[in-house]
Design an enzyme around this catalytic site. Structure first.
Site, PDB file in Angstrom:
ATOM      1  N   CYS A  71      24.337  78.413  29.843  1.00 56.56           N
ATOM      2  CA  CYS A  71      25.347  78.726  30.856  1.00 56.56           C
ATOM      3  C   CYS A  71      24.778  79.669  31.916  1.00 56.56           C
ATOM      4  O   CYS A  71      23.963  79.271  32.719  1.00 56.56           O
ATOM      5  CB  CYS A  71      26.598  79.292  30.172  1.00 56.56           C
ATOM      6  SG  CYS A  71      28.063  79.248  31.226  1.00 56.56           S
TER       7      CYS A  71
ATOM      8  N   GLU B 252      25.963  78.021  20.835  1.00 58.86           N
ATOM      9  CA  GLU B 252      26.209  79.181  19.956  1.00 58.86           C
ATOM     10  C   GLU B 252      27.684  79.289  19.574  1.00 58.86           C
ATOM     11  O   GLU B 252      28.019  80.031  18.647  1.00 58.86           O
ATOM     12  CB  GLU B 252      25.700  80.472  20.614  1.00 58.86           C
ATOM     13  CG  GLU B 252      26.604  81.102  21.660  1.00 58.86           C
ATOM     14  CD  GLU B 252      26.550  80.422  23.033  1.00 58.86           C
ATOM     15  OE1 GLU B 252      26.142  79.244  23.114  1.00 58.86           O
ATOM     16  OE2 GLU B 252      26.946  81.067  24.024  1.00 58.86           O
TER      17      GLU B 252
ATOM     18  N   HIS C  95      27.803  75.504  25.362  1.00 58.22           N
ATOM     19  CA  HIS C  95      27.478  76.667  24.529  1.00 58.22           C
ATOM     20  C   HIS C  95      27.230  76.267  23.077  1.00 58.22           C
ATOM     21  O   HIS C  95      28.164  76.279  22.278  1.00 58.22           O
ATOM     22  CB  HIS C  95      28.632  77.678  24.569  1.00 58.22           C
ATOM     23  CG  HIS C  95      28.750  78.402  25.862  1.00 58.22           C
ATOM     24  ND1 HIS C  95      28.245  79.666  26.050  1.00 58.22           N
ATOM     25  CD2 HIS C  95      29.313  78.045  27.037  1.00 58.22           C
ATOM     26  CE1 HIS C  95      28.501  80.064  27.289  1.00 58.22           C
ATOM     27  NE2 HIS C  95      29.148  79.098  27.913  1.00 58.22           N
TER      28      HIS C  95
END
Lengths: 745, 229
Positions: free
Chosen positions: B86, B205, B203
């Site tokens: 990002c 994560e 994302h």
């Protein structure tokens, strides 16, 4: 009595006219002269005007707020701190609060809403807690009102712009459109933080001689008189001119401030800390000194400024954002300053704590204000304003239609309700908010309550904010009770035990007896429900003067409830997932069309609000928590706007793949009120059929009806009258707000 | 494997990246401070999501001048693995460690949602744990994620297989409706020519635990961990 500081060159003369233009009454001005033993200077007048404003002093509400239950076995810390805190287990403390930013958001929607988020976050981390979640309760005028779309875009943009950039997820909220808010929108911002119990901070100054440290952004001219002239007065034609009283937010600096403050707290060098919110430097310094029974001396020449030539009046009253005031332990100020400098933030000693109980400010070597601390922190006027019900009881803001215009068939009514701006999917809004950052979001926006895990523990939290202005407009007491019930039910549907309340009480001008009556009745309702549920009211905010040109908003107590999970993996979804599961309706009473979305769309007979039996409500909440703990249910969904029919449709909107439901004929009475009525506390459960017996036992003596079953075929069948494709209903539900507010694809 | 997650002022998902790596994936991961020049011996450097320096100028435009970015550029030049998520992707483009640029979403609005990604090239250190064409469901959350590059650059990216992820619908088709930000050619993630630097808007994560967002993101981290071994 103190010697009067000399007037500064060019300062306006202080007299009754000057006091009035500061929003003070003649009696208040006389009281100030009495407390001071002299006429205040212009700077001092400014200080009194903000500290004695409704917004800062709660002068009309304090007497009533004191009647709310505040204690509980899980409540930590006394009142008077910046936010309330509860013990949530394993040494964790949840700190939370909700606050209004209504007037700024109407005048300047983006910055008004953004700084509302920023302000409430500071109330949380000033307590030593890391903010981990935000919610917002938003009330706009009619969706087709010419100003609504502009306001919605600005407010949602501001909440997202600030929240997304500061790194705190926005996990739930509520949104309503009603003509009662055409001239005065509501933006109530909630934040929750987590702290280790030993890290909790106080805003009570201690230690004569301790240095006072200013940290964060520099001070500018923005926001001067936000608290007194903007928040504590009604709107009129000249309100546009108040735009400069709205502050400007800088979420990046707030993010740095969060990290730096939490790091600074770990040093143990902080004696007290408070954010500079309404009335900025003045309120933070005088309130901290007042709580500690001490005095404070400020050297305004040391305050970091954005531009030269700010007067002491402006420096003291500025509401520039992202600033905090810290009382440091003596001799440890350099250690603290080093932390803030690492984060590239100002950290300047601007004064010290004194033992003389005076609030004193110097500028260019000269004393410019010298006031007894108690005069501004404790001795603000306290009003017992007259309260009287309006005659007739129903004013024009009550539901407008009392007779049916046309009654569509049930299937058409369901479709219309799902596409109604007050029922339709809020995805258009929450898609603009980061709901995931910090990796705690087990259930985000779109369900009954948000669910958060607590990392490194099995525990978790559920949170939801609710309000019910339509019911409050009919009966401000019952409406407030219903609001607490709904928020608690949403939390309990997720499987969490409701633990504590924060509230934002939005009303009109308290100087009018009928408004004061609404407020007093609202507080009484909140009190009764909070007691019945053993959910203490640990923090809150009152917003009066929500009116434009004499027209008040519907009474709107906004209630946020936080619930706790001992094991967050037991959280319950709001949608159907398993074909064959039994669908069960549990309710405390029969619903009514009064104050319902159906009545708003189609008109209704002049129904009365459903009475509420708080004992039965408590049974419902306890039962829902027990069901979750014993893993008896697969879903639980609260029945709210649109009644049972809408709740069933929503429960079919499984985000992975639409589910279906078949409700047997006559399981629900074939009446409009039964299908679309509201008011009664009701939930829709789905569960394996073998658990039915246990469910009946758990909820007795409430009404428990097995009404149908979850189907694999994605159709919603309710008796003989509704048979709709779920995907089609979902499209109506999802497309409504984008269609009205603007598409984002 | 040793990971380093850079913390710029305004980084927001750095803690999430550390959580995902350490707690969900059992990796060794350390936080790297933007004012330092050391990478602490990291074998993969992660530039996390967020709004570095508030992104008031242009996303990533200031972060690229941080002291640590000099070390990151050297590390990348030496073949070290760099992952930009990002805002990290935006910084890598600004630093010219990746081609192209990220501009405001077509909708002009911030978007937070789950999207389907198709793995376009599974023969890279960042995607080798996935099958070619595999669909990954990951969250996005950005206001400026519309990937743009000159036409000839896009063509080269295609030819060299540098486009690693595309936005697709549930059936795996890169339709306009499935493109959440108007990215050119539905590009969600690109690698450099040497395939040691990778930037993506989604994302990973935030998708490493079944109870929170699913586990599709593990594929990216597991690919990198496997590649370094």
């Amino acid at each position: 009595m103190s010697q009067a500081p000399a007037a500064l060159p060019g300062e306006p003369r202080v007299d009754l006219a000057a006091a009035r233009s500061h929003g003070l009454t003649a009696a208040e001005f006389a009281a100030i002269e009495r407390l001071m033993g002299r006429t205040p200077t212009f700077t001092e007048l400014g200080v009194f005007s903000v500290m004695w404003s409704e917004h800062c002093s709660y002068k009309s509400s304090r007497k009533h707020l004191q009647t709310l239950p505040r204690e509980g076995p899980n409540v930590i810390g006394g009142p008077g701190e910046n936010a309330g805190a509860i013990d949530v287990g394993d040494g964790w403390v949840a700190v939370f609060k909700i606050e209004s930013h209504n007037h700024p958001s109407y005048v300047e929607p983006y910055q008004g809403a953004a700084t509302g988020v920023g302000g409430i976050l500071r109330d949380i981390f000033t307590m030593g807690a890391r903010p981990i979640a935000s919610m917002d309760s938003l009330k706009f005028g009619a969706i087709d009102h010419p100003r609504t779309r502009y306001l919605v875009n600005g407010v949602v943009g501001g909440i997202g712009g600030y929240g997304n950039c500061v790194g705190v997820p926005t996990v739930a909220g509520e949104l309503m459109f009603d003509p009662g808010y055409n001239g005065n929108i509501l933006v109530n911002a909630f934040a929750l933080g987590l702290a280790r119990r030993e890290d909790l901070q106080s805003a009570r100054a201690r230690g004569v001689g301790n240095p006072v440290l200013y940290v964060g952004s520099a001070t500018g001219r923005d926001g001067i008189h936000g608290a007194s002239l903007l928040a504590s007065a009604e709107f009129d034609a000249g309100s546009e001119a108040k735009r400069p009283t709205v502050q400007v937010g800088d979420p990046f600096t707030e993010k740095l401030l969060i990290e730096a403050c939490l790091e600074a707290i770990k040093t143990g060098a902080i004696a007290a800390i408070q954010d500079m919110g309404a009335a900025g430097l003045t309120s933070s310094s005088s309130e901290m000194a007042g709580r500690g029974g001490l005095g404070v001396e400020l050297d305004l020449d040391r305050v970091p400024l954005r531009e030269a030539n700010l007067s002491p009046y402006e420096i003291l009253l500025s509401e520039s954002q992202e600033r905090m005031l810290i009382v440091a332990e003596h001799g440890r100020e350099a250690e603290l300053a080093a932390v803030f400098e690492r984060w590239d933030l100002h950290a300047v000693v601007i004064g010290r704590i004194t033992g003389d109980g005076r609030w004193r400010a110097r500028f260019k070597g000269q004393v410019v204000a010298d006031i007894p601390v108690a005069a501004i922190s404790d001795d603000a006027p306290l009003y017992d304003r007259p309260a009287a019900p309006p005659a007739p009881l129903r004013d024009s803001s009550s539901p407008r239609l009392t007779t049916a215009i046309s009654r569509p068939d049930p299937a058409a009514a369901l479709r219309a309700l799902l596409a109604s701006p007050n029922v339709a999917s809020r995805r258009w809004v929450f898609r603009q908010y980061d709901s995931l950052v910090l990796s705690n979001t087990v259930a985000g926006p779109g369900g009954d309550a948000a669910v958060l895990r607590i990392k490194g523990s099995r525990r978790g939290l559920a949170l939801k904010v609710d309000s019910n202005p339509r019911a409050c407009a009919i009966d401000p007491y019952l409406g407030a009770v219903a609001t607490v019930c709904e928020a608690a039910r949403n939390v309990a549907c997720a499987g969490a035990r409701p633990a504590a309340i924060t509230n934002c009480l939005n009303y009109g001008n308290p100087e009018r007896p009928e408004i004061m009556w609404q407020f007093v009745r609202g507080v009484a309702g909140l009190r009764a429900a909070a007691r019945a549920f053993a959910t203490p009211v640990i923090s809150g905010n009152v917003s009066f003067y929500n009116e434009t040109e004499g027209r008040a908003i519907p009474p709107t107590p906004t209630i946020a409830i936080v619930g706790t999970f001992a094991d967050v993996s037991l959280n319950v979804k709001h949608y159907f997932s398993f074909p064959g599961d039994a669908i069960v309706l549990v309710r405390t009473a029969a619903p009514s069309l009064a104050a319902s979305e159906y009545a708003d769309l189609f008109g209704a007979a002049d129904d009365a609000l459903t009475p509420i039996d708080l004992g039965r409500e408590r049974r419902l909440l306890d039962g829902l928590v027990e069901c979750a703990q014993r893993r008896l249910i697969r879903s639980a969904h609260d029945v709210s706007e649109g009644g049972i029919a809408v709740a069933l449709a929503e429960a079919c909107f499984n985000p992975a793949a639409p589910a279906g439901a078949e409700i047997v004929p006559d399981a629900i009475d074939a009446s409009v009120a039964a299908w679309f009525g509201e008011g009664a506390s009701s939930v829709i459960l789905s569960l394996p059929a073998e658990n039915l017996k246990a469910i009946h036992e758990i909820f007795a003596p409430l009404e428990v009806r097995s009404i149908g079953r979850v189907t694999a075929a994605p159709r919603l069948k309710i008796g003989r009258q509704i048979d709709e494709e779920v995907a089609a209903l979902m499209r109506l539900y999802e497309d409504a707000l984008p269609g009205r507010l603007g598409r984002h694809d | 494997m040793k990971w380093g997650v850079v913390r710029f002022p305004g980084s927001l998902d750095d803690g999430d990246a550390l959580w995902a790596l350490r707690d969900a994936l059992g990796q060794e991961a350390a936080s790297l401070w933007h004012k330092d020049e050391t990478l602490g011996g990291a074998e993969c450097v992660v530039l996390p999501g967020g709004f570095s320096y508030g992104d008031y100028l242009r996303c990533g435009a200031i972060a690229r001048f941080s002291p640590i970015m000099k070390s990151v550029a050297r590390f990348a030049a030496d073949g070290g693995l760099v992952l930009g998520i990002c805002n990290g992707f935006q910084i890598l483009c600004e630093a010219h460690l990746l081609p192209g640029a990220l501009t405001r979403n077509r909708s002009l609005a911030f978007v937070c949602d789950f999207v389907n990604l198709r793995v376009e090239n599974a023969a890279t250190p960042f995607t080798r744990a996935a099958r070619p064409g595999e669909l990954l469901r990951l969250p996005i959350k950005h206001g400026e994620g519309r990937y743009v590059a000159p036409e000839d650059e896009l063509r080269q990216l295609e030819e060299r297989g540098q486009i690693l992820l595309r936005y697709v619908d549930e059936s795996g088709a890169a339709t306009d409706a499935a493109n959440p930000n108007g990215a050119m050619r539905s590009i969600a993630g690109v690698a450099n020519e040497r395939f040691n630097v990778f930037g993506l808007m989604p994302h990973p994560e935030h998708a490493v635990e079944a109870a929170l967002g699913g586990v599709a993101g593990r594929k990216i981290f597991e690919s990198i961990a496997g590649a370094a071994r």
